[in-house]
Design a protein around this motif. Structure first.
Motif, PDB file in Angstrom:
ATOM      1  N   PRO A  54     -10.542 -36.752 107.921  1.00 12.90           N
ATOM      2  CA  PRO A  54     -10.173 -35.368 107.609  1.00 12.90           C
ATOM      3  C   PRO A  54     -10.306 -34.478 108.833  1.00 12.90           C
ATOM      4  CG  PRO A  54     -12.401 -35.788 106.884  1.00 12.90           C
ATOM      5  CD  PRO A  54     -11.893 -37.102 107.412  1.00 12.90           C
ATOM      6  N   PRO A  55      -9.655 -33.301 108.816  1.00 16.66           N
ATOM      7  CA  PRO A  55      -9.743 -32.413 109.980  1.00 16.66           C
ATOM      8  C   PRO A  55     -11.142 -31.819 110.120  1.00 16.66           C
ATOM      9  CG  PRO A  55      -8.611 -31.317 108.179  1.00 16.66           C
ATOM     10  CD  PRO A  55      -8.805 -32.739 107.751  1.00 16.66           C
ATOM     11  N   SER A  56     -11.475 -31.395 111.323  1.00 16.16           N
ATOM     12  CA  SER A  56     -12.698 -30.638 111.578  1.00 16.16           C
ATOM     13  C   SER A  56     -12.310 -29.352 112.287  1.00 16.16           C
ATOM     14  CB  SER A  56     -13.683 -31.459 112.424  1.00 16.16           C
ATOM     15  OG  SER A  56     -14.204 -32.544 111.688  1.00 16.16           O
ATOM     16  N   TYR A  57     -13.276 -28.438 112.403  1.00 13.64           N
ATOM     17  CA  TYR A  57     -12.932 -27.100 112.881  1.00 13.64           C
ATOM     18  C   TYR A  57     -14.027 -26.510 113.763  1.00 13.64           C
ATOM     19  CZ  TYR A  57      -9.939 -27.616 108.768  1.00 13.64           C
ATOM     20  OH  TYR A  57      -9.055 -28.095 107.833  1.00 13.64           O
ATOM     21  N   PHE A  58     -13.593 -25.672 114.710  1.00 14.86           N
ATOM     22  CA  PHE A  58     -14.482 -24.741 115.403  1.00 14.86           C
ATOM     23  C   PHE A  58     -14.181 -23.343 114.863  1.00 14.86           C
ATOM     24  CE2 PHE A  58     -14.134 -27.929 118.927  1.00 14.86           C
ATOM     25  CZ  PHE A  58     -15.478 -28.249 119.000  1.00 14.86           C
ATOM     26  N   GLU A  86     -10.841 -21.199 104.131  1.00 14.03           N
ATOM     27  CA  GLU A  86     -10.404 -22.482 103.568  1.00 14.03           C
ATOM     28  C   GLU A  86     -11.000 -23.637 104.359  1.00 14.03           C
ATOM     29  OE1 GLU A  86      -8.590 -23.575 101.014  1.00 14.03           O
ATOM     30  OE2 GLU A  86      -8.319 -21.586 100.124  1.00 14.03           O
ATOM     31  N   ALA A  87     -11.041 -23.493 105.688  1.00 16.70           N
ATOM     32  CA  ALA A  87     -11.594 -24.558 106.529  1.00 16.70           C
ATOM     33  C   ALA A  87     -13.055 -24.805 106.187  1.00 16.70           C
ATOM     34  CB  ALA A  87     -11.450 -24.182 108.006  1.00 16.70           C
ATOM     35  N   PHE A  88     -13.804 -23.732 105.975  1.00 21.43           N
ATOM     36  CA  PHE A  88     -15.205 -23.871 105.571  1.00 21.43           C
ATOM     37  C   PHE A  88     -15.300 -24.615 104.243  1.00 21.43           C
ATOM     38  CE2 PHE A  88     -19.016 -22.559 103.387  1.00 21.43           C
ATOM     39  CZ  PHE A  88     -19.989 -22.509 104.371  1.00 21.43           C
ATOM     40  N   GLN A  89     -14.456 -24.233 103.294  1.00 22.78           N
ATOM     41  CA  GLN A  89     -14.485 -24.859 101.974  1.00 22.78           C
ATOM     42  C   GLN A  89     -14.179 -26.349 102.054  1.00 22.78           C
ATOM     43  OE1 GLN A  89     -15.332 -23.976  99.022  1.00 22.78           O
ATOM     44  NE2 GLN A  89     -14.473 -25.652  97.796  1.00 22.78           N
ATOM     45  N   GLN A  90     -13.243 -26.716 102.901  1.00 24.96           N
ATOM     46  CA  GLN A  90     -12.784 -28.109 102.961  1.00 24.96           C
ATOM     47  C   GLN A  90     -13.768 -29.020 103.695  1.00 24.96           C
ATOM     48  OE1 GLN A  90      -8.942 -27.911 104.848  1.00 24.96           O
ATOM     49  NE2 GLN A  90      -8.095 -26.551 103.277  1.00 24.96           N
ATOM     50  N   SER A  91     -14.619 -28.459 104.534  1.00 24.93           N
ATOM     51  CA  SER A  91     -15.497 -29.275 105.377  1.00 24.93           C
ATOM     52  C   SER A  91     -16.748 -29.692 104.620  1.00 24.93           C
ATOM     53  CB  SER A  91     -15.884 -28.495 106.631  1.00 24.93           C
ATOM     54  OG  SER A  91     -14.736 -28.101 107.355  1.00 24.93           O
ATOM     55  N   SER A  92     -17.143 -30.939 104.799  1.00 28.41           N
ATOM     56  CA  SER A  92     -18.319 -31.449 104.097  1.00 28.41           C
ATOM     57  C   SER A  92     -19.610 -31.216 104.880  1.00 28.41           C
ATOM     58  CB  SER A  92     -18.157 -32.946 103.809  1.00 28.41           C
ATOM     59  OG  SER A  92     -17.966 -33.669 105.021  1.00 28.41           O
ATOM     60  N   ILE A  93     -19.503 -31.008 106.202  1.00 29.72           N
ATOM     61  CA  ILE A  93     -20.687 -30.807 107.050  1.00 29.72           C
ATOM     62  C   ILE A  93     -20.488 -29.547 107.871  1.00 29.72           C
ATOM     63  CG2 ILE A  93     -22.189 -31.813 108.810  1.00 29.72           C
ATOM     64  CD1 ILE A  93     -21.097 -34.558 108.084  1.00 29.72           C
ATOM     65  N   VAL A  94     -21.503 -28.681 107.884  1.00 28.77           N
ATOM     66  CA  VAL A  94     -21.426 -27.422 108.617  1.00 28.77           C
ATOM     67  C   VAL A  94     -22.530 -27.414 109.672  1.00 28.77           C
ATOM     68  CG1 VAL A  94     -21.403 -24.905 108.470  1.00 28.77           C
ATOM     69  CG2 VAL A  94     -20.551 -26.278 106.558  1.00 28.77           C
TER      70      VAL A  94
END
Length: 422
Positions: A51-55, A76-84
């Motif tokens: 899955p994608p990851s984000y900065f 949305e990116a925060f919601q989709q990510s499993s690790i913060v």
């Protein structure tokens, strides 16, 4: 809130939080070129993999001042990510205790024993002034939450005579009317950390407290005295109405809300400390100010970016099947020697953008080692990584995770970065 307030985290963890995203000081922005929120730049970079990851670039101000202007793709990116992941773990009690310990003078020493007498007396007079003024600075909303002036002053400055001078300097910078009025609402970093915890996401940090704390304690004594003296002079001039600072927290908020990705003030927010360089200084003092600025730029921005970039790269390689959301101070992604620059030097290559104006910058991973120096547990899935500033497609037909979210009653913090190199 002063942008270097991150380092006051341990003194502010006792303050109540309970703000709804639609409450607090209204967010505002007067963006000349792109008045529509949907047209604003996003402080979001997508790491294209499966899955994608984000900065995501944050600033260390109350989240209610910026939340309405953060584009939905970032939420949305925060919601989709499993690790913060954050710079520091703001919900870990060790973070608070370690910051507290780092700020203190050696056992048996007091500030009165360390500082020149004239500076100590000026400092004491200024803190007495702040304590006297604080009741008039507080808002009815703060009092309605049970937050009172004496409690707030003691939470921030109650143990000031036991702190190292460099931390007292940062404390004095945060004890302003604008800063006090913002207490009780989590800064953006802390709010995201609390939301990640509420949503039971896995959280972590790319830095240790000591890695942010020790550089501040590394200034030599004469530089610290210079910095504290300049800070007191600035506050005394502000009280007298004879000084205007070059940029304010309001300027920082406006540039962030308008999606100004090039603003120089974000580098100050990330370095967490004020800029003492002033054309009116005598030549020798100007040299000292430049030495301090150079030291902090190297220690609190460039070295941190290097460390953060390498640890991000290692995490991505060790967990190729996980979606990460890295929330760091926006200044870590702009200017020279950024986190993205570090990733490029660590094995990414810069590709030419598409011909369309404003197309994302692509960065591809070629090779690398494992997490924090350990061998990688696997290769990346789904081809090479690419980092871009493109938007995340919104999922239609369901409410966003941010609707009606409650903030926990844990810590009211001004987040490191303060970050606030951040």
């Amino acid at each position: 809130m002063s942008p270097w307030s991150w380092f006051l985290l341990p003194t502010l963890c006792l303050l109540p939080t309970g703000a709804d995203p639609r409450r607090g000081a209204p967010a505002s922005a007067n963006c000349e070129l792109k008045p529509q929120q949907t047209e604003l730049n996003s402080f979001l970079w997508t790491i294209k993999r499966d899955p994608p990851s984000y900065f995501f670039g944050t600033i260390h101000v109350p989240y209610t001042r910026v939340w309405d202007f953060i584009p939905d793709n970032s939420k949305e990116a925060f919601q989709q990510s499993s690790i913060v992941y954050f710079e520091l773990d703001l919900t870990d009690p060790y973070t608070i205790s370690a910051l507290t310990s780092c700020q203190m003078l050696p056992q048996g020493e007091n500030l009165q024993d360390v500082l020149p007498r004239d500076i100590y007396c000026r400092l004491k007079r200024h803190l007495e002034y702040v304590k006297l003024m604080m009741p008039s600075w507080m808002t009815p909303d703060q009092r309605g939450k049970g937050l009172y002036a004496d409690y707030l002053f003691n939470a921030i400055a109650g143990n000031w005579e036991r702190k190292r001078p460099i931390w007292v300097m940062l404390m004095v910078n945060s004890l302003t009317e604008v800063d006090i009025k913002s207490r009780g609402v989590p800064v953006l970093d802390l709010y995201l950390a609390q939301e990640a915890e509420r949503l039971r996401k896995q959280t972590g940090a790319v830095e240790k407290v000591e890695e942010q704390c020790h550089p501040l304690n590394g200034l030599n004594f004469s530089q610290v005295i210079f910095a504290l003296n300049q800070t007191l002079l600035q506050q005394e001039s502000l009280r007298a109405g004879s000084l205007q600072i070059p940029y304010t927290t309001e300027d920082l908020i406006k540039h962030y809300n308008c999606g100004d990705l090039s603003s120089v003030i974000f580098s100050h927010d990330s370095s967490q400390v004020p800029n003492f360089i002033n054309a009116t200084l005598p030549p020798q003092e100007r040299v000292t100010a430049q030495e301090i600025d150079s030291y902090f730029r190297q220690e609190l921005i460039y070295k941190r970016n290097e460390r953060m970039g390498k640890r991000v790269k290692a995490l991505l390689e060790e967990f190729p099947d996980k979606g990460f959301f890295f929330a760091f101070g926006a200044g870590h992604f702009m200017g020279n020697n950024t986190v993205l620059d570090v990733l490029r030097r660590e094995g990414y290559e810069r590709e030419a953008p598409n011909s369309v104006l404003g197309a994302p910058l692509l960065v591809s991973l070629r090779s690398g080692s494992g997490r924090w120096g350990r061998p990688s547990s696997g290769s990346c899935v789904g081809g090479p990584l690419a980092v871009s500033a493109s938007r995340v497609p919104a999922r239609k037909g369901r409410p966003g995770w941010w609707g009606g979210a409650e903030v926990s009653e844990e810590a009211e913090a001004a987040t490191p970065t303060a970050k606030a190199a951040a």
